[in-house]
Each structure stands twice: as structure tokens, then as C-alpha cells.
Design a protein around this motif. Structure first.
Motif, PDB file in Angstrom:
ATOM      1  N   GLU A 175      45.519  28.698  26.947  1.00 16.36           N
ATOM      2  CA  GLU A 175      45.648  30.153  26.966  1.00 16.36           C
ATOM      3  C   GLU A 175      44.574  30.855  26.115  1.00 16.36           C
ATOM      4  O   GLU A 175      44.136  31.949  26.438  1.00 16.36           O
ATOM      5  N   ILE A 189      41.254  31.175  28.345  1.00 14.56           N
ATOM      6  CA  ILE A 189      41.181  31.909  29.611  1.00 14.56           C
ATOM      7  C   ILE A 189      41.486  33.380  29.384  1.00 14.56           C
ATOM      8  O   ILE A 189      42.208  33.733  28.457  1.00 14.56           O
ATOM      9  N   VAL A 243      43.622  35.790  30.228  1.00 10.41           N
ATOM     10  CA  VAL A 243      44.945  35.765  30.860  1.00 10.41           C
ATOM     11  C   VAL A 243      45.162  37.008  31.729  1.00 10.41           C
ATOM     12  O   VAL A 243      45.819  36.948  32.769  1.00 10.41           O
ATOM     13  N   ILE A 277      44.269  36.422  35.320  1.00  9.15           N
ATOM     14  CA  ILE A 277      45.026  35.404  36.047  1.00  9.15           C
ATOM     15  C   ILE A 277      46.144  36.126  36.808  1.00  9.15           C
ATOM     16  O   ILE A 277      46.756  37.017  36.232  1.00  9.15           O
ATOM     17  N   PRO A 278      46.464  35.841  38.041  1.00  8.26           N
ATOM     18  CA  PRO A 278      45.994  34.741  38.881  1.00  8.26           C
ATOM     19  C   PRO A 278      44.559  34.956  39.376  1.00  8.26           C
ATOM     20  O   PRO A 278      44.161  36.079  39.686  1.00  8.26           O
ATOM     21  N   HIS A 279      43.825  33.851  39.442  1.00 11.56           N
ATOM     22  CA  HIS A 279      42.447  33.928  39.909  1.00 11.56           C
ATOM     23  C   HIS A 279      42.387  34.015  41.430  1.00 11.56           C
ATOM     24  O   HIS A 279      43.403  33.895  42.107  1.00 11.56           O
ATOM     25  N   ILE A 280      41.165  34.187  41.961  1.00 11.49           N
ATOM     26  CA  ILE A 280      41.039  34.422  43.413  1.00 11.49           C
ATOM     27  C   ILE A 280      41.072  33.144  44.237  1.00 11.49           C
ATOM     28  O   ILE A 280      41.064  33.211  45.452  1.00 11.49           O
ATOM     29  N   TRP A 281      41.032  31.980  43.606  1.00  7.90           N
ATOM     30  CA  TRP A 281      40.928  30.735  44.370  1.00  7.90           C
ATOM     31  C   TRP A 281      42.192  30.480  45.182  1.00  7.90           C
ATOM     32  O   TRP A 281      43.302  30.711  44.715  1.00  7.90           O
ATOM     33  N   CYS A 282      41.996  29.986  46.402  1.00 12.21           N
ATOM     34  CA  CYS A 282      43.101  29.804  47.349  1.00 12.21           C
ATOM     35  C   CYS A 282      44.093  28.750  46.853  1.00 12.21           C
ATOM     36  O   CYS A 282      43.721  27.883  46.073  1.00 12.21           O
ATOM     37  N   PRO A 283      45.319  28.773  47.368  1.00 14.05           N
ATOM     38  CA  PRO A 283      46.261  27.699  47.053  1.00 14.05           C
ATOM     39  C   PRO A 283      45.693  26.363  47.549  1.00 14.05           C
ATOM     40  O   PRO A 283      45.280  26.271  48.705  1.00 14.05           O
ATOM     41  N   CYS A 302      42.955  24.934  46.346  1.00 17.94           N
ATOM     42  CA  CYS A 302      41.526  24.821  46.046  1.00 17.94           C
ATOM     43  C   CYS A 302      41.345  24.002  44.766  1.00 17.94           C
ATOM     44  O   CYS A 302      42.091  24.164  43.809  1.00 17.94           O
ATOM     45  N   GLY A 317      40.029  25.402  40.565  1.00 18.13           N
ATOM     46  CA  GLY A 317      40.875  25.679  39.413  1.00 18.13           C
ATOM     47  C   GLY A 317      41.080  24.440  38.547  1.00 18.13           C
ATOM     48  O   GLY A 317      41.050  24.522  37.320  1.00 18.13           O
TER      49      GLY A 317
END
Lengths: 92, 289
Positions: free
Chosen positions: B24, B27, B29, B32-38, B40, B43
């Protein structure tokens, strides 16, 4: 854990136990933690999180050995384990 | 009455009891959530990189993360360190500039295959030739993910993409071989599923003096796996089962072919003077001949 014979020093060894913490609303439901947990501690839960994914849930909490693999693998910083000193291998 | 009580408890619980993740402090915080796909892998690689930064024990002020454009280029925006999100393909020139301005900074380039090897290919080979003291992490997801799945310089032969719907006629780059041939002094390849080895390799690369390059294979669930009718989980399992760990393997056997088995490991780790050291030495020699 199954042994072909009981090790002589079983009583002396404290096997670390872990406690899994899941930040449910960060999860995007990729399932890596569930699939790759070496002790199969986790499973998909039926509930939905804020984003509409099924976050993982602890199925076999006594199996966790605090290896941190789910924590390393999670792309979303949504799961981590901490040492749980309540239970030891001798007591299981 | 009991029901109402339970409801209030459930409402107040998340505010008080949100546990803290060990990364924590590294990053941002709020992003977050970042743009990367489920599904991917970026991360996972990003989290391994942050764990490695933590493990080195170096002061966070002595780190700088640079990334280019693309999915993995977003990494610089999520890390609570000095970071730069640069123009397309120019992550390594920016990193070189930071390193030359302050050689005490550990510069990490966190970028993708398209950014580092297609538009930024020349910058990569020349930074490797000079043995610039930077750590280059290349996330190879075999495709241009963010722009819509066009064929990249690392797309495997006959793989389908948005611009090659009948299969890619070309052969992909052999990235470790390219890095070794250009003069990189630390070259490794891992996949996102080998998290522990990957974190260890990042620690080694950060501590290594000279140009270190790590290629990380990662699944792209939407633009690569879906287009090629592979399930993301099967792709990750392929990373686990169809790979061979072989340190110091010959560069010619490092091509990516999952039928044959992809070779992972640390391929080269040698000592060579870096330009910042050489320049200081040259300056001293000029002053006191």
C-alpha cells in the motif's frame, strides 16, 4: 498433511499458519489466486462485489501456510496473507 | 430489531476494518482500481516489481520509474515514486537522461513490447550497447493491447490479430538474443506466473550495475487470447507447464514456441563498466593528468 511415517521432531516444529485477507471491492474476478493456490484454500464466492465480480472466499482456512503466493499473483492488490500464530502443525 | 442491528453493523464495518495491503505504501491507492483488464498479467508483474523495490531495502527516494505508451505504460502512474509517463517509444532516452543527471538514482523502465521494441527499438539497442545503468522490464503480451490488438513485433508466427485475421506471416523477435547481441549485461526471461523467480530477478537486476533487461511473458485476455480462441487460464497454465528453466541457455534457443517449450531463466550476468563511471574517470584524468 500426510506422512509415510511420523517425523521424529514433529512436536518441536511449529508450522506457520496464515490468515487470508481479501479486499473484496478491488477484485476483478480473474481467479488466479483460486486456481494457483498450492493448498486450495480459496474458492469463488456467490456474492457480488461493487463492480459485479465474484471475489474469492476462504474455503479451507486451516490449510493456509502463509506462502504469500496469492498476494504475489494478484494483479489487483486485493488479497494478502499474514502469519497466524494461533494454530500450529502439532495441534492439527 | 435484530435485523436492523445487523444492517447497521454491516454498513459501518467496511469503513473501520479495511485491512492494509503490504504494498500500500508504494501504490497510489487513489488510482486503484487500475485500467488493466481482468486476467491481465501486467498487474502481477507490477506487483512483483514493487515487491522487488521493497526487498532491495534502498530508500524510495532513490528510485525512478519511467514508462512509455501502452497498457504497461500505465505502470508509472500507479507507483508512489518519482515516475515519468513519456512519449511513445522514448522511455529509454528519458531513463538515460535521468541516470546521467543523477547517477545515484535507480532507474526502472517499465514498459511493453510494442513500446520498447517496435517504435523504441533503436533506443533499446543503443542503450544496451552503451551499457547504461538502467533496469528495463519488458512485458511481452504478444500484441498491441491498448490500441486494439494489431500485430506487433513479438506476435508469434500464424497468430491472429486485428490486422492479421488469417494469421501472422512474419516471425517474432527473439528479445533476449537481441539484448545479448546489443551488449546488455544482465538478461533474464520469466513469465508472470513465476512470480517468485521474477521478483528475485528484479532484485538482482536493480542491484546489477549496467544494462539489465528482463522479458516477462504475460497473457492479454482480450486482444490476444480471445482472438486466438485460447482461454486466459489455459494460456497461464501453458506458461507453467510448457516452459523450461535453463540458466545460461544459448541465445539461439530462446525463441518463443510453446510446442517445443519456452526457455526461461537468467541468460547472462556479466560486469562491464557503465558510461557514468567511465565519464567520471575520464574527467578525473583530464583534471589531473
Amino acid at each position: 498433511m500426510k506422512y509415510w511415517r511420523e517425523p521424529l521432531d514433529t512436536g518441536d516444529i511449529d508450522v506457520v499458519r496464515g490468515k487470508v485477507h481479501i479486499i473484496k471491492d478491488r477484485c476483478k474476478g480473474c481467479g488466479y489466486c483460486i486456481e494457483f493456490c498450492p493448498r486450495e484454500v480459496l474458492g469463488f464466492s456467490k456474492e457480488f462485489n461493487k463492480k459485479g465480480y465474484h471475489p474469492p472466499m476462504v474455503v479451507k482456512s486451516s490449510e493456509c501456510l502463509n506462502c504469500h503466493y496469492c498476494e504475489l499473483l494478484c494483479p489487483e492488490f486485493a488479497i494478502y496473507t499474514v502469519a497466524d500464530d494461533v494454530e500450529t502443525e502439532a495441534s492439527v | 430489531m435484530a435485523r436492523a442491528k445487523r444492517q447497521t453493523k454491516a454498513k459501518s464495518a467496511p469503513l473501520e476494518e479495511i485491512p492494509k495491503h503490504p504494498l500500500e505504501d508504494l501504490i497510489r491507492v487513489e488510482r486503484i482500481p487500475h485500467i488493466w483488464c481482468p486476467g491481465c498479467g501486467i498487474g502481477t508483474v507490477f506487483s512483483a516489481c514493487l515487491s522487488a523495490i521493497k526487498q532491495t531495502g534502498i530508500d524510495y527516494g532513490k528510485f525512478s520509474m519511467v514508462s512509455g505508451i501502452g497498457c504497461s505504460g500505465r505502470g508509472a502512474g500507479y507507483v508512489r515514486l518519482d515516475s515519468f509517463h513519456t512519449t511513445h517509444g522514448r522511455a529509454i532516452p528519458f531513463a538515460t537522461g535521468i541516470k546521467m543527471a543523477d547517477p545515484s538514482v535507480n532507474v526502472i523502465v517499465f514498459s511493453g513490447d510494442g513500446d520498447l521494441f517496435a517504435i523504441g527499438g533503436n533506443h533499446f539497442i543503443h542503450a544496451a550497447r552503451r551499457n547504461m545503468d538502467i533496469t528495463v522490464i519488458c512485458i511481452n503480451n504478444f500484441i498491441y493491447g491498448m490500441t486494439g490488438g494489431q500485430v506487433a513485433a513479438t506476435t508469434p508466427h500464424m497468430a491472429k490479430s486485428a490486422t492479421t485475421p488469417y494469421g501472422n506471416p512474419d516471425s517474432p523477435f527473439n528479445l533476449p538474443m537481441l539484448a545479448i547481441a546489443s551488449g546488455a549485461t544482465y538478461v533474464a526471461r520469466w513469465t508472470m506466473i513465476h512470480s517468485r523467480d521474477l521478483t528475485h530477478a528484479f532484485v538482482e537486476a536493480i542491484n546489477h550495475r549496467g544494462f539489465s533487461f528482463i522479458e516477462v511473458l504475460s497473457p492479454c485476455p482480450i486482444n490476444y487470447a480471445r482472438r486466438n480462441k485460447i482461454k486466459t487460464m489455459d494460456m497461464v497454465r501453458q506458461f507453467q507447464n510448457n516452459t523450461i528453466i535453463k540458466n545460461h541457455a544459448a541465445p539461439s534457443e530462446l525463441d518463443i514456441d510453446f510446442q517445443k517449450g519456452v526457455v526461461l531463466g537468467k541468460f547472462i550476468d556479466i560486469d562491464k563498466p557503465t558510461p557514468d563511471e567511465i565519464l567520471v574517470k575520464m574527467r578525473d584524468q583530464r583534471k589531473n593528468p
